[in-house]
Design an enzyme around this catalytic site. Structure first.
Site, PDB file in Angstrom:
ATOM      1  N   GLY A 232       2.938  -3.807   1.665  1.00 14.91           N
ATOM      2  CA  GLY A 232       1.940  -3.491   0.647  1.00 14.91           C
ATOM      3  C   GLY A 232       0.757  -4.449   0.678  1.00 14.91           C
ATOM      4  O   GLY A 232       0.042  -4.587  -0.312  1.00 14.91           O
ATOM      5  N   LEU A 233       0.542  -5.112   1.814  1.00  9.56           N
ATOM      6  CA  LEU A 233      -0.588  -6.050   1.914  1.00  9.56           C
ATOM      7  C   LEU A 233      -1.738  -5.417   2.689  1.00  9.56           C
ATOM      8  O   LEU A 233      -2.652  -6.082   3.134  1.00  9.56           O
ATOM      9  CB  LEU A 233      -0.136  -7.359   2.581  1.00  9.56           C
ATOM     10  CG  LEU A 233       0.944  -8.116   1.804  1.00  9.56           C
ATOM     11  CD1 LEU A 233       1.420  -9.341   2.588  1.00  9.56           C
ATOM     12  CD2 LEU A 233       0.425  -8.549   0.417  1.00  9.56           C
ATOM     13  N   SER A 234      -1.639  -4.103   2.859  1.00  6.69           N
ATOM     14  CA  SER A 234      -2.754  -3.347   3.398  1.00  6.69           C
ATOM     15  C   SER A 234      -2.991  -3.571   4.889  1.00  6.69           C
ATOM     16  O   SER A 234      -4.124  -3.719   5.343  1.00  6.69           O
ATOM     17  CB  SER A 234      -3.986  -3.744   2.581  1.00  6.69           C
ATOM     18  OG  SER A 234      -4.948  -2.800   2.654  1.00  6.69           O
TER      19      SER A 234
ATOM     20  N   SER B 188      -2.549  -1.355   7.143  1.00  7.16           N
ATOM     21  CA  SER B 188      -3.196  -0.172   7.729  1.00  7.16           C
ATOM     22  C   SER B 188      -4.713  -0.280   7.631  1.00  7.16           C
ATOM     23  O   SER B 188      -5.428  -0.023   8.601  1.00  7.16           O
ATOM     24  CB  SER B 188      -2.779   1.115   7.006  1.00  7.16           C
ATOM     25  OG  SER B 188      -1.422   1.150   6.791  1.00  7.16           O
TER      26      SER B 188
ATOM     27  N   GLU C 273      -7.894   7.494   7.179  1.00  8.49           N
ATOM     28  CA  GLU C 273      -6.535   7.454   6.616  1.00  8.49           C
ATOM     29  C   GLU C 273      -6.217   8.745   5.840  1.00  8.49           C
ATOM     30  O   GLU C 273      -5.119   9.288   5.949  1.00  8.49           O
ATOM     31  CB  GLU C 273      -6.383   6.225   5.725  1.00  8.49           C
ATOM     32  CG  GLU C 273      -4.957   6.058   5.288  1.00  8.49           C
ATOM     33  CD  GLU C 273      -4.480   4.620   5.206  1.00  8.49           C
ATOM     34  OE1 GLU C 273      -5.188   3.712   5.701  1.00  8.49           O
ATOM     35  OE2 GLU C 273      -3.396   4.421   4.649  1.00  8.49           O
TER      36      GLU C 273
ATOM     37  N   ASP D 275      -8.435  -0.542  -0.467  1.00  3.19           N
ATOM     38  CA  ASP D 275      -7.956  -1.411   0.614  1.00  3.19           C
ATOM     39  C   ASP D 275      -9.019  -1.566   1.701  1.00  3.19           C
ATOM     40  O   ASP D 275      -9.254  -2.664   2.207  1.00  3.19           O
ATOM     41  CB  ASP D 275      -6.673  -0.842   1.222  1.00  3.19           C
ATOM     42  CG  ASP D 275      -5.563  -0.722   0.186  1.00  3.19           C
ATOM     43  OD1 ASP D 275      -5.687  -1.333  -0.891  1.00  3.19           O
ATOM     44  OD2 ASP D 275      -4.587  -0.003   0.450  1.00  3.19           O
TER      45      ASP D 275
HETATM   46  C1  GLA Z   1      -2.478   1.714  -2.025  1.00  2.00           C
HETATM   47  C2  GLA Z   1      -3.705   2.565  -1.703  1.00  2.00           C
HETATM   48  C3  GLA Z   1      -4.912   2.132  -2.529  1.00  2.00           C
HETATM   49  C4  GLA Z   1      -4.577   2.039  -4.011  1.00  2.00           C
HETATM   50  C5  GLA Z   1      -3.274   1.254  -4.212  1.00  2.00           C
HETATM   51  C6  GLA Z   1      -2.829   1.268  -5.661  1.00  2.00           C
HETATM   52  O1  GLA Z   1      -2.683   0.403  -1.612  1.00  2.00           O
HETATM   53  O2  GLA Z   1      -4.018   2.461  -0.343  1.00  2.00           O
HETATM   54  O3  GLA Z   1      -5.986   3.015  -2.315  1.00  2.00           O
HETATM   55  O4  GLA Z   1      -4.494   3.306  -4.599  1.00  2.00           O
HETATM   56  O5  GLA Z   1      -2.207   1.739  -3.410  1.00  2.00           O
HETATM   57  O6  GLA Z   1      -3.744   0.598  -6.456  1.00  2.00           O
END
Ligand code: GLA
Length: 371
Positions: A117-119, A121, A153, A165
């Protein structure tokens, strides 16, 4: 958008990077035209790229083999799958917007854990995109870069994420959190150099796998859209708490999270701007409660990590990112970070959960050329 051509020397090769992020507050607000406040991490995806034959791309990564290869011919959503879809999706999105994307060979490495969940992608998309823009001598404003990567995405990978993100990966600055109005695209850099004030953001990676491509995220998003439709507003950004009474129970709770979370972002920005960093703690904790009770995107490990951090002396703590697993952030006094991390590890052990990973998050810069 207007594709542009940069002035100055265009490199044949180079190394580019884009970071992961944590979101300080403003969760599940971005696809509701709302507010969020992420900051970039020093953990990043790095792309060593060189220009090659037009219309053809080869990408190799440090985490998977074989290489991914594709050409402009037949490039369409679904034509490349797996991790390569993020690369192909960026090329597709750029081509589709009229950009003259140069063919390239890309060697990709990452020190960002994926699935936490640290983005990771968005970091991959934005690092690849930045490399291709620079190799093509193309100049695209940061907001448009974020939208292009989001489109990769949404439309190519098939994950209906908002724009937070990708915006964080492109637009964040060292020592600042990014206050983003996702409706207008307006951003402001909020000073967040908390180390100098003896404070830190402790990240607890609960190591519970989070899978946003699964249906839950899309379900939350469509519930929000449904609620907005029933309220007769363009997006939940436009709703107020008293409006929500007409909604059926579940939609009312989903919408209440979004409406209250937007306000918490505004309150957090006001406190940070006034220099009152510790005071944001209760807003972080309230955000977690809202995500747990109204939006229902937490899992037991996230709840345990957040509750334990606060009980151990954090000013506040909350899950960050999409939820269903992933990470918790806790605002702590730097001198107590070790103690809070140890308390969480002990609680995980007692609950029979695997050991979490913890680290301190330092606000870092967005996508850039390294060499
Ligand atoms: C993921 C999504 C974001 C956002 C978060 C929740 O990270 O990629 O666009 O919606 O969840 O805040």
């Amino acid at each position: 958008m207007t594709p542009g051509t940069a002035s100055g020397a265009v490199p044949d090769a180079g190394v580019w990077a884009a970071p992961g992020r944590v979101n300080l507050i403003g969760e599940h607000t971005d696809y509701n035209d709302g507010f969020c406040l992420p900051f970039a991490l020093p953990l990043q995806v790095t792309v060593a790229a060189r220009r090659s034959a037009p219309g053809r791309w080869v990408a190799r990564s440090s985490w998977a083999s074989p290489a991914v290869e594709f050409t402009a011919d037949g490039l369409a959503p679904g034509s490349v799958t797996g991790w390569g879809a993020y690369v192909a999706g960026v090329v597709w999105s750029m081509l589709d917007s009229g950009l003259d994307v140069p063919g390239a060979e890309l060697e990709i490495t990452s020190d960002l854990p994926s699935g936490s969940g640290l983005s990771s992608s968005a970091a991959l998309e934005c690092a690849v995109q930045r490399a291709l823009l620079d190799l093509g001598g193309l100049s695209v404003p940061g907001r448009e870069q974020a939208l292009l990567a989001q489109r990769a995405e949404n439309a190519y990978v098939g994950m209906p994420c908002g724009v937070m993100d990708q915006s964080a990966a492109v637009l964040c600055e060292d020592g600042h959190a990014l206050f983003l109005d996702t409706r207008s695209g307006a951003v402001s850099q909020v000073p967040f150099d908390i180390a100098s004030r003896g404070l830190a953001v402790l990240v607890v990676d609960t190591r519970s796998p989070h899978r946003l491509v699964d249906g839950e995220y899309a379900e939350r998003r469509s519930s929000c859209e449904d609620a907005a439709r029933q309220l007769g507003v363009a997006a939940l950004r436009d709703a107020t708490l008293p409006d929500l009474g007409v909604l059926p129970g579940l939609l009312r709770r989903r919408a209440r999270h979004v409406v209250t979370e937007n306000q918490r972002v505004l309150d957090t920005v006001a406190l940070l701007s006034a220099g009152d960093v510790e005071a944001i703690g209760p807003l972080l904790t309230a955000s977690h409660a809202s995500l747990r009770d109204d939006f229902e995107v937490t899992v037991p490990r996230l709840d345990l990590a957040a509750d334990t951090a606060v009980a151990a002396g954090a000013f506040g703590a909350r899950m960050t990112g999409g939820g269903f697993g992933g990470c918790v952030i806790a605002l702590v006094r730097s001198s107590r970070a070790g103690e809070v991390a140890a308390a969480v590890a002990k609680a995980f052990d007692a609950a029979g959960f695997g050991a979490p990973e913890t680290f301190l998050a330092v606000p870092s810069p967005g996508a850039r050329r390294l060499s």
